[in-house]
Design an enzyme around this catalytic site. Structure first.
Site, PDB file in Angstrom:
ATOM      1  N   GLU A 224      -3.674   7.522  -3.646  1.00  0.00           N
ATOM      2  CA  GLU A 224      -3.591   6.199  -3.025  1.00  0.00           C
ATOM      3  C   GLU A 224      -3.372   5.143  -4.106  1.00  0.00           C
ATOM      4  OE1 GLU A 224      -6.135   4.678   0.583  1.00  0.00           O
ATOM      5  OE2 GLU A 224      -7.222   4.217  -1.251  1.00  0.00           O
TER       6      GLU A 224
ATOM      7  N   TYR B  74       0.866  -1.199   0.000  1.00  0.00           N
ATOM      8  CA  TYR B  74       0.000   0.000   0.000  1.00  0.00           C
ATOM      9  C   TYR B  74       0.891   1.233   0.000  1.00  0.00           C
ATOM     10  CZ  TYR B  74      -3.024   3.738   1.684  1.00  0.00           C
ATOM     11  OH  TYR B  74      -3.692   4.930   1.804  1.00  0.00           O
TER      12      TYR B  74
END
Length: 385
Positions: free
Chosen positions: A196, A108
């Site tokens: 993101e 991530y």
């Protein structure tokens, strides 16, 4: 402002971040064609402004071009419900067809503004593929955070700290560091409030690739980026929110039955809290701003009353920039032009407040004029019940 995954990937690509080959389509036949061009296998991904698409059936692997066409035929036009869409879901009108990847590792990577620190914070985790909220709750030690001082800007050691924290070595270390640096350039260069990549993957070719992407832009900075205007998808907005935007009103639909018209975001939030404290449920957040005109007030009423769930309207205005007597005149004029079928409670405070209250009580209209915040909240909650 939110954008779709395929649009976010185009921006990442612009800033040198590798993304899978793919194409956005709106017809099943095109999904078949693109899958053929990608070698016969592809991932079909519904394009909506919400996460959790995989859990809702919005991401499918097609093993053949014919299967891709069949998946697309089923997915286009479906109402996709995810934890982020709410029970009403979102209608899928476009699909991203892209090449699959042989994944070795999922990570991530994201950047968000930390308001407590007053700085952008880069976040990374070796637990990619999961929602970052789940990682924070279950394995907080797996989240690496690096704050970037706006005065000095991004430096090489920020990227190195992220790459070390992810446990990467050799060429992967260099590629991941460059990806972090490029992502920060995108964040600042496009005035984002959020970027993101989840997951950021390493494949069997030892390539670092952004497999998914999410970007939100700061609305207050959009005037600096005319190139982003066409990325906005009005189909993803609530119709009333879209209507409010035309008149310079900040409106967000909620699930309650008390329509709220307030000036100032802080007062609006406090008003909603008081309504809930009194046992009511706000139907919306609506901020008419500090200098609301009679026309804006009228449009605000019309938008509030367009929600069939609204049983009572609360007007809570602080007359600082705008005098209370002018606000009262605007409310009276608007109420006369609009067929008000629900009760209304009005609280004014600030400059010329007594004159404003007098205008309301002498208007001949069925307003309930309240003074204190507690009294106001209790009145609307009772009327809503």
């Amino acid at each position: 402002m939110k954008i779709h995954e395929y649009q976010a990937k185009n921006i990442l690509k612009e800033f040198g971040i590798p993304v899978p080959r793919g194409e956005v389509v709106t017809a099943p036949a095109d999904a078949k064609r693109v899958t053929q061009e990608l070698g016969g296998m592809a991932v079909i991904k519904a394009q909506i402004h919400a996460g959790g698409r995989g859990k809702g059936g919005g991401i499918k692997l097609a093993h053949t071009p014919d299967e891709a066409e069949e998946i697309a035929r089923h997915m286009l036009g479906m109402t996709l419900v995810t934890p982020q869409t709410g029970p009403e879901g979102r209608v899928v009108k476009a699909l991203l067809v892209e090449e699959g990847q042989d994944i070795v590792q999922e990570m991530y990577l994201g950047i968000v503004v930390d308001r407590a620190l007053g700085a952008p914070v880069i976040m990374a985790s070796s637990a990619g593929g999961m929602e970052i909220e789940e990682v924070a709750a279950q394995s907080p030690e797996k989240i690496i955070k690096v704050a970037v001082d706006p005065a000095t800007g991004f430096m090489a050691f920020h990227a190195r700290k992220i790459a070390y924290g992810l446990g990467l070595e050799k060429e992967l270390f260099k590629m991941a560091s460059q990806c972090v640096a490029n992502l920060y350039k995108a964040f600042v260069g496009k005035d984002c409030s959020l970027v993101e990549i989840n997951p950021l993957i390493i494949n069997f070719k030892d390539e670092v690739i952004a497999l998914d992407a999410k970007i939100n832009f700061d609305d207050d900075a959009l005037f600096r980026h005319p190139e982003l205007k066409d990325l906005n998808d009005p189909n993803e907005m609530d119709p009333l929110e879209l209507e409010a935007k035309k008149f310079g009103l900040n409106y967000i639909k909620l699930n309650g039955n008390v329509g709220c018209m307030v000036n100032g975001a802080g007062l609006a939030m406090a008003t909603m809290d008081l309504i809930k404290l009194a046992g009511g449920e706000p139907a919306n957040f609506l901020d008419v701003g500090g200098g609301a005109s009679a026309e804006q007030v009228e449009n605000a009423f019309r938008i509030l009353l367009s929600d069939p769930n609204v049983r009572v309207v609360l007007v809570n205005i602080f007359g600082g920039i705008l005098r209370c007597d002018r606000v009262a005149n605007g409310i009276v004029e608007a109420a006369k032009r609009i067929n008000m079928k629900v009760p209304m409670v009005i609280r004014l405070e600030g400059t010329n407040v007594e004159e404003g209250r007098q205008i309301l009580t002498q208007s001949g209209l069925k307003f309930e004029v309240a003074v204190g915040l507690k009294e106001t909240a209790e009145k609307v909650a009772k009327l809503a019940r």
